[in-house]
Design an enzyme around this catalytic site. Structure first.
Site, mmCIF file in Angstrom:
data_model
loop_
_atom_site.group_PDB
_atom_site.id
_atom_site.type_symbol
_atom_site.label_atom_id
_atom_site.label_comp_id
_atom_site.label_asym_id
_atom_site.label_seq_id
_atom_site.Cartn_x
_atom_site.Cartn_y
_atom_site.Cartn_z
ATOM 1 N N THR A 197 -32.334 25.762 9.700
ATOM 2 C CA THR A 197 -33.685 25.219 10.055
ATOM 3 C C THR A 197 -34.425 24.534 8.777
ATOM 4 O O THR A 197 -34.062 25.023 7.627
ATOM 5 C CB THR A 197 -34.756 26.373 10.491
ATOM 6 N N GLY A 198 -35.345 23.610 9.017
ATOM 7 C CA GLY A 198 -35.757 22.883 7.944
ATOM 8 C C GLY A 198 -35.995 21.312 8.047
ATOM 9 O O GLY A 198 -36.354 21.045 9.087
ATOM 10 N N GLY A 249 -34.901 18.395 9.044
ATOM 11 C CA GLY A 249 -33.535 17.953 9.720
ATOM 12 C C GLY A 249 -33.081 16.690 9.355
ATOM 13 O O GLY A 249 -31.893 16.345 9.377
ATOM 14 N N VAL A 259 -33.929 11.670 16.211
ATOM 15 C CA VAL A 259 -33.284 12.531 16.120
ATOM 16 C C VAL A 259 -33.177 13.553 15.051
ATOM 17 O O VAL A 259 -32.375 13.051 13.985
ATOM 18 C CB VAL A 259 -31.940 12.476 17.092
ATOM 19 N N THR A 312 -37.229 25.114 14.049
ATOM 20 C CA THR A 312 -36.315 25.107 15.292
ATOM 21 C C THR A 312 -35.962 26.595 15.525
ATOM 22 O O THR A 312 -35.837 27.222 14.517
ATOM 23 C CB THR A 312 -34.900 24.596 14.929
#
Length: 396
Positions: free
Chosen positions: A297-298, A300, A275, A246
């Site tokens: 980030t990672g 999710g 999502v 991301t």
């Protein structure tokens, strides 16, 4: 300018207005290392870091996840269009993230990447205003390339926080955005290769036929389970720079006005409708002018359950420096998920910042501010070690 900041479980980058020195004492447990402007000296048992004692101007600032240089440079240029970046933080974040969407950064941001099980690319994005706490977000956005700009329209032209799926696309059309396919030859080939390999890996569990060897279609297992025991490690999904990536960006002006934003095309081969954390306030990003901001980030699917960006900001609100706040945002996750992979950036309202990571080889991020010694924009890198879940906290 590139700075490598050592190898440890948590490696943290921090800029500050005044320092004397910091000592980190090693112990049998994995240790925390911190890096500041200035030179470091290592001796047996102790790592001493000499800090820059001069007062450094830290704001305005743009900071973002990963080595997305072009996005950072554009955001910085926009921020500097007014003295001190005043009233430009929203423009900076939106245009910076938009740059990544256009460049298809690492094929994990924007169109033409991370196809879902049906081969379609969908987008998630968010913008948060730290002055008003207003948020605009889109999730599962289809056939619209400008996800972060649609999120801005949600913020500025509706009283809602998030729009999703086809309805979000219809809203985008009403706002003047054109529909176009997000599939590219590269993303189609990626999907075809995945299906040819029996759809491995995928995100199904507790179904038949066996999702570890079959593409489905799947049905629930007939035997009810009171608790599912996962038999597939999360790191099997190759979460990292090329997947689950991301762009998370924070912009702060000289009056500590803050915006944070995110944009992503999500997890590769996700189940349609999934999502992740990026468009979720407090998960992918969080901003509050009174305190600071954080972006994540990672993995999710895991991160959104713990709201690490919110945890980091609230830790700073409680008086902890960004280094400890970044740790705290990830430590909660590690209590339950030892195979988690991810990273977090925390910045306080004065421009002090820290980055923490876990389970990745390294985590690079971009910073632009007046504190740069060889120009405002620099790449900083955190090296991480996987499989460790304890750190020593060092008071800063």
């Amino acid at each position: 300018m590139k700075r490598h900041l050592g190898t440890c479980l948590w490696v943290l980058c921090l800029a500050s207005t005044a320092f004397s020195s910091l000592a980190v004492t090693t112990s049998p447990k994995p240790t925390l290392a911190s890096a500041f402007s200035g030179k470091s000296k290592t001796t047996a048992g102790t790592t001493a870091v000499k800090a820059n004692k001069t007062t450094v101007e830290l704001l305005p600032m743009v900071i973002n996840t990963w080595k997305f240089t072009a996005a950072n440079v554009l955001a910085w240029r926009i921020l500097k269009q007014s003295k001190g970046g005043l009233r430009q933080t929203r423009n900076a974040v939106v245009e910076g993230c938009s740059k990544c969407e256009k460049l298809q950064c690492d094929r994990t941001v924007g169109y033409g990447g991370s196809p879902d099980e049906l081969g379609e690319t969908t987008l998630d994005a968010m913008v948060m205003d730290g002055a008003t706490m207003d948020v605009g977000a889109v999730a599962g956005l289809r056939r619209i390339k400008d996800a972060i700009k649609v999120a801005r329209h949600v913020l500025e032209h509706t009283q809602h926080t998030m729009l999703v799926g086809d309805a979000a696309s219809a809203f985008a059309n009403a706002m003047g955005f054109e529909s176009e396919s997000l599939i590219t030859p590269e993303s189609k080939d990626m999907w075809l290769q995945w299906t040819a390999e029996n759809c491995q890996p995928n995100f199904w569990k507790n179904v038949h036929p066996d999702p570890k060897v079959s593409c489905g279609p799947y049905k629930p297992r007939p035997t009810p389970l009171t608790r599912w025991k996962e038999d597939r490690a999360r790191n099997e999904y190759e979460i990292g720079r090329k997947n689950h990536d991301t762009i998370g960006m924070i912009a702060i002006d000289v009056e500590s006005n803050i915006h944070a934003g995110t944009s992503t095309n999500g997890a590769r081969h996700k189940i349609p409708g999934r999502v992740g954390d990026s468009p979720i306030p407090g998960a992918g990003a969080y901003a509050d002018n009174e305190v600071g901001a954080a972006v994540a980030t990672g993995d999710g699917d895991v991160m959104m359950r713990f709201l690490p960006s919110l945890l980091a900001v609230e830790a700073m609100r409680a008086g902890k420096p960004p280094a400890e706040a970044a740790q705290e945002g990830l430590r909660r996750i590690l209590k339950y998920h030892k195979d988690f992979m991810g990273a977090l950036i925390a910045v306080d309202r004065l421009g002090n910042y820290a980055a923490a990571c876990y389970g990745l080889d390294e985590f690079p991020f971009m910073v632009s501010s007046p504190a740069g010694t060889d120009g405002p924009t620099r790449l900083e890198t955190v090296k991480c070690i996987a499989g460790q879940d304890k750190v020593n906290v060092v008071s800063l």
